[in-house]
Design a protein around this motif. Structure first.
Motif, short mmCIF file in Angstrom:
data_model
loop_
_atom_site.label_atom_id
_atom_site.label_comp_id
_atom_site.label_asym_id
_atom_site.label_seq_id
_atom_site.Cartn_x
_atom_site.Cartn_y
_atom_site.Cartn_z
N ALA A 174 0.78 -1.32 -0.11
CA ALA A 174 -0.04 0.09 -0.22
C ALA A 174 1.05 1.27 0.05
O ALA A 174 1.80 1.43 0.96
N LYS A 175 0.52 2.25 -0.76
CA LYS A 175 1.28 3.56 -1.02
C LYS A 175 0.48 4.59 -0.08
O LYS A 175 1.14 5.25 0.69
N LYS A 176 -0.80 4.61 0.19
CA LYS A 176 -1.27 5.37 0.84
C LYS A 176 -2.16 5.06 2.20
O LYS A 176 -2.46 5.69 3.06
N ALA A 177 -3.06 3.68 2.10
CA ALA A 177 -3.83 3.43 3.10
C ALA A 177 -4.10 1.69 2.97
O ALA A 177 -3.96 1.23 1.99
N VAL A 178 -4.45 1.28 4.13
CA VAL A 178 -4.91 -0.17 4.04
C VAL A 178 -6.26 -0.23 4.89
O VAL A 178 -6.57 0.42 5.91
N ILE A 179 -7.20 -1.21 4.55
CA ILE A 179 -8.20 -1.43 5.33
C ILE A 179 -8.43 -2.94 5.65
O ILE A 179 -8.08 -3.66 4.68
N VAL A 180 -8.71 -3.18 6.87
CA VAL A 180 -8.60 -4.57 7.32
C VAL A 180 -10.03 -4.66 7.72
O VAL A 180 -10.28 -4.14 8.88
N ILE A 181 -10.94 -5.75 7.43
CA ILE A 181 -12.10 -5.99 8.04
C ILE A 181 -12.24 -7.42 8.42
O ILE A 181 -12.05 -8.49 7.15
N GLU A 182 -12.24 -7.61 9.58
CA GLU A 182 -12.08 -9.12 10.16
C GLU A 182 -12.93 -9.35 11.31
O GLU A 182 -13.48 -8.14 12.27
N PRO A 183 -13.08 -10.38 11.97
CA PRO A 183 -13.84 -10.59 13.25
C PRO A 183 -13.07 -9.84 14.46
O PRO A 183 -11.81 -10.03 14.40
N TYR A 184 -13.67 -9.24 15.43
CA TYR A 184 -13.13 -8.50 16.43
C TYR A 184 -12.68 -9.89 17.68
O TYR A 184 -13.33 -10.79 18.18
N LEU B 55 -19.20 -1.14 21.75
CA LEU B 55 -17.93 -1.15 22.42
C LEU B 55 -17.68 -2.68 22.53
O LEU B 55 -16.55 -2.84 23.08
N ALA B 56 -18.58 -3.45 22.50
CA ALA B 56 -18.54 -4.84 22.70
C ALA B 56 -18.76 -5.71 21.60
O ALA B 56 -19.05 -6.93 21.61
N GLY B 57 -18.70 -5.07 20.38
CA GLY B 57 -19.16 -5.70 19.23
C GLY B 57 -18.16 -6.56 18.67
O GLY B 57 -17.07 -6.93 19.13
N ASN B 58 -18.76 -7.36 17.67
CA ASN B 58 -17.89 -8.56 17.11
C ASN B 58 -17.11 -8.14 15.95
O ASN B 58 -16.40 -9.07 15.30
N MET B 59 -17.25 -6.90 15.37
CA MET B 59 -16.73 -6.73 14.05
C MET B 59 -15.51 -5.61 14.20
O MET B 59 -15.56 -4.64 14.88
N PHE B 60 -14.48 -6.01 13.63
CA PHE B 60 -13.33 -5.33 13.55
C PHE B 60 -12.86 -4.50 12.08
O PHE B 60 -13.26 -4.90 11.19
N VAL B 61 -12.78 -3.22 12.27
CA VAL B 61 -12.33 -2.44 10.88
C VAL B 61 -11.19 -1.58 11.27
O VAL B 61 -11.25 -0.67 11.98
N GLY B 62 -10.09 -1.97 10.85
CA GLY B 62 -8.91 -1.36 10.80
C GLY B 62 -8.43 -0.54 9.75
O GLY B 62 -8.58 -0.88 8.58
N ILE B 63 -8.21 0.80 9.96
CA ILE B 63 -7.86 1.51 8.75
C ILE B 63 -6.39 2.40 9.12
O ILE B 63 -6.25 2.56 10.34
N LEU B 64 -5.52 2.14 8.30
CA LEU B 64 -4.23 2.48 8.52
C LEU B 64 -3.73 3.53 7.41
O LEU B 64 -4.15 3.30 5.98
N MET B 65 -3.46 4.69 7.70
CA MET B 65 -3.08 5.80 6.59
C MET B 65 -1.60 6.14 6.54
O MET B 65 -0.98 6.54 7.91
N LYS B 66 -1.08 6.12 5.73
CA LYS B 66 0.44 6.33 5.70
C LYS B 66 0.65 7.78 5.40
O LYS B 66 -0.17 8.33 4.94
#
Length: 252
Positions: free
Chosen positions: A146-156, A241-252
């Motif tokens: 990734a040059k600018k950003a990454v999105i990861v959607i997985e179970p929390y 805040l107790a949810g089951n879904m994870f969405v991680g966003i990384l911005m370079k």
């Protein structure tokens, strides 16, 4: 290639065999309820990127562990023109090409993306890393490409998520452990690989139960289904805040 990777590849060639093509038509449906449930998580991730990047639709996008291209179709539908779907299954990419020939496809192992550093502006995975024998290796490959950003959607990774969710997934002779992420593991993986060379780490956590919501809302007349689904998720919102879904966003 690890033996587990070969087993996964063989299993998914069977899952995505030509005679199974109709099983994946939900990716191209125009049904409002299905589209909402299908796109909800990705829309949340894009909303975060758009807060500081007004021109993201000009970015090139790589979907890793992309299957038949459901996420690729989403990005095309939302105004991204340069979209590439990658997967280890040749059959899955053939189905993707049938769905939308304008989407580029490339056969790649998610743990070893055979492309140069910073090849794509945005690299995205949805429910794919946990199929890999080494999910963190797959994630660091995303960071590299990734040059600018990454999105990861997985179970929390949470007590409730672990109790309600599946620990092991089996497809024929292939088996994988369902690796779950949380804010701490995501942040540490980013920092250990990129050191201080990033702009922002953002983690969303919320409830996502597409099958359950689909069954409940689907019992109503069609015009009421989408509003009902939104109401159901609205009722869950105070407990995100107790949810089951994870969405991680990384911005370079």
């Amino acid at each position: 290639m690890l033996e587990q990777v070969k087993q996964q590849q063989n299993a998914y060639e069977g899952i995505y065999a030509p005679e199974q093509r109709s099983e994946f038509d939900f990716h191209i449906t125009t049904d409002p309820l299905t589209r909402y449930l299908r796109d909800r998580r990705l829309l949340k991730a894009l909303a975060v990127l758009e807060q500081s990047n007004a021109n993201i639709r000009e970015w090139s996008v790589l979907l890793t562990c992309g299957g038949v291209g459901g996420e690729g179709l989403f990005f095309k539908k939302n105004g991204f023109n340069n979209v590439t779907v990658s997967d280890i299954s040749e059959n899955s990419l053939k189905i993707c090409n049938e769905f939308d020939p304008s989407i580029s496809t490339i056969m790649l192992n998610g743990e070893s993306l055979d492309v140069p550093d910073a090849s794509y502006d945005l690299v995205v995975v949805q429910d794919g890393l946990h199929h890999l024998p080494r999910p963190v290796t797959g994630f660091t490959e995303m960071l590299r490409v990734a040059k600018k950003a990454v999105i990861v959607i997985e179970p929390y990774d949470s007590l409730i998520g672990n109790l309600m969710g599946t620990e092991w997934e089996e497809q024929g002779s292939a088996i994988n452990y369902v690796y779950r992420w949380d804010k701490n593991s995501f942040t540490q993986a980013v920092k250990s690989y990129l050191l201080k060379n990033y702009k922002q780490i953002k983690v969303l956590r919320f409830w996502d139960h597409g099958l359950m919501v689909s069954k409940l809302a689907g019992k109503l007349p069609q015009g009421m289904q989408l509003p009902a689904a939104k109401i159901i998720y609205g009722l869950f919102a105070p407990f995100n805040l107790a949810g089951n879904m994870f969405v991680g966003i990384l911005m370079k």
